[in-house]
Design a protein around this motif. Sequence first.
Motif, short mmCIF file in Angstrom:
data_model
loop_
_atom_site.label_atom_id
_atom_site.label_comp_id
_atom_site.label_asym_id
_atom_site.label_seq_id
_atom_site.Cartn_x
_atom_site.Cartn_y
_atom_site.Cartn_z
N VAL A 71 0.83 -1.21 0.00
CA VAL A 71 0.00 0.00 0.00
C VAL A 71 0.86 1.25 0.00
O VAL A 71 0.55 2.24 -0.66
CB VAL A 71 -0.96 -0.01 1.21
N GLY A 72 1.97 1.22 0.76
CA GLY A 72 2.86 2.37 0.79
C GLY A 72 3.61 2.46 2.10
O GLY A 72 3.63 1.51 2.90
N TRP A 178 -6.51 6.65 -2.76
CA TRP A 178 -6.48 6.69 -1.30
C TRP A 178 -5.05 6.68 -0.77
O TRP A 178 -4.74 7.35 0.21
CB TRP A 178 -7.27 5.50 -0.73
N ASN A 179 -4.18 5.92 -1.40
CA ASN A 179 -2.80 5.80 -0.92
C ASN A 179 -1.84 6.72 -1.67
O ASN A 179 -0.64 6.43 -1.78
CB ASN A 179 -2.33 4.35 -1.00
N SER A 180 -2.34 7.82 -2.18
CA SER A 180 -1.50 8.75 -2.95
C SER A 180 -0.30 9.23 -2.13
O SER A 180 0.85 9.17 -2.59
CB SER A 180 -2.34 9.95 -3.40
N TYR A 181 -0.55 9.72 -0.92
CA TYR A 181 0.54 10.24 -0.07
C TYR A 181 1.49 9.12 0.35
O TYR A 181 2.71 9.31 0.36
CB TYR A 181 -0.07 10.91 1.17
N MET A 182 0.94 7.93 0.63
CA MET A 182 1.77 6.82 1.10
C MET A 182 2.63 6.23 -0.02
O MET A 182 3.56 5.47 0.24
CB MET A 182 0.89 5.73 1.72
N SER A 183 2.30 6.54 -1.27
CA SER A 183 3.04 5.98 -2.41
C SER A 183 4.26 6.80 -2.81
O SER A 183 5.02 6.39 -3.69
CB SER A 183 2.11 5.85 -3.63
#
Length: 597
Positions: A71-72, A178-183
Amino acid sequence: MMEKADPVVQKVYNRMRLWEFPEQYLVEPSDGSSAPFLAISRYNGSFSIIDELPQLSSHRAPKIWTIFGVVGTLKLFAGIYLLVITERESAGTYVDKPIFRISSMKIFPCDLSLKHAPEEHNRMEREFSQLLYIAETTPGLYFSYEVNLTLSLQRLHDLSEESKLLPLWRQADPRFLWNSYMSELLIDNKLDPYLLPVMQGSFKSFQYALGENILDVTLIARRCNRRTGTRMWTRGADSDGFVANFIETEQIIQLNGHIASFIQVRGSIPLLWDQIVDLTYKPKFFIMDIEPHVVEKHFQDLNKKYGNVLAVNLVNKHGDEGRLCEQFGFAMQHIASEKVRYRHFDFHKICGELYIEWLSILYYQIEIFLYKNRYFLLNDKGEKVEKQIGVVRTNCIDCLDRTNVTQSMIARKTLESQLRRLGVFHIDETIRMHPQLDECFKNLWANHGDDISIQYTGTPALKGDFVRFGKRTFCGIVKDGWISLVRYYLNNFCDGTKQDAIDLLHGHFSASGWLVVTPAMRNGSVEAMASFPMAFSAILSGIFYAMLSLIRVVDEHDPWNIIISMMWGGMSYLVAMLVKANAPFFCDRPRLNRPRL
């Protein structure tokens, strides 16, 4: 001369093994891909590619996990944390590609460097890691290894050939990733095969036999990540025009090779307004400032994404809702045009608690807009026949219960129109004439509304019986009463911490936001021992003994029991007033120093 071969799109790994070594994690693709290992340092979370496993120790074998996606990563005060998918389940198909729902995630900390960090750093890390573990239970997360779920059917069809060759994460609509920042760390390290786009929302479908025809209906909700949060802690718009609880809903049907898609959107009233949790059932609305440019930015963005917009406002015309309604209507007067229209419909006044059929009044008011702006349609050869050029934007206060009832009505009318066009329904035929289809459609939309509501409030939607049965029921009223009580509890005593966790996952905090703004309490102090459960118990005890004393007045004719009853009642009242006066202390409030607007 040899023809140039088309570039090959690199697939996302769909099954991996995660090896847990003392100093690093190794991720090994196990889906048949002949790929090297991804090594993640447990000291600082740095990535590297290695060709083979390190030598295994005979004393301590590494623990091995089967994972279905990365997910990230998230960086906290000192350490970095890896979030992976450990369990998935099939949710259906989208353009004939499998869609999965995340049923379990796990966090792997890369924080060994904290062993040499000061105690204060360790304390802060522990506090933030507790917030991070809330991410493991985030509801309504969906993904696909083969198709971009963040894009509507119309946008997928309109993708250029060059765009179709890009990695999935680069095709994605950043609003619904949803996982933009975590990527970000994975993107920086160019790890495209590990970059799995995840969408939060809902994905439901059903099939129904209409004679010899099989009708396939899919309903997708895509939650925007720009202004995410919980019900009472994320309201209205921010200064860029992004609104709370913004959802794109797409209803897709497939029949005899034809495919049709219809999109609606919902979102909070695009003004700078808020509610401050203070233990009251309905906290007052605070309209910070009337800035027409915020409303204008919001609708300009919608015009760019969807074309023409019809804003349907369902809030009341009286009380606090009335003030918001008046200001929203006033702001819309300044931006109304051929591309932006506004319609107010007082849902509670017209439909009340029983007369859902009166929603047909609203449908007749917006029918021409729906007809002119159409829906997306592909014929049995995959050719585009129709394009949707406008969208209905619906809101109430929470954009949940009234909104879901209204959107399901619009979707029903659109589905009937599509079935008539495809020659399955005659001119006067409706879904209600097919009881099983009617039941499937109602349940589809009711479950859709529950999914969206659980993500925003922690509870299923209110007025679910309206959508599920087409009328108000006694059981539905009782259920709504219980859900309202649960919402009250969660809003006041749980959602502050949940809001912090959401802000952490999406990077919605200021650079100075690492410090917790609530000072640590001293052990043994009154503040450390006081809690809402204790106060609530004191109030209930006072009421109980007051009632007991009144009963004794009747049974024993002892006037002293009247005084005792008044004493207990007075104590309950004083504790209740004390709780209300100190609501900021008793309520669970967000503690990260984040920008609210």
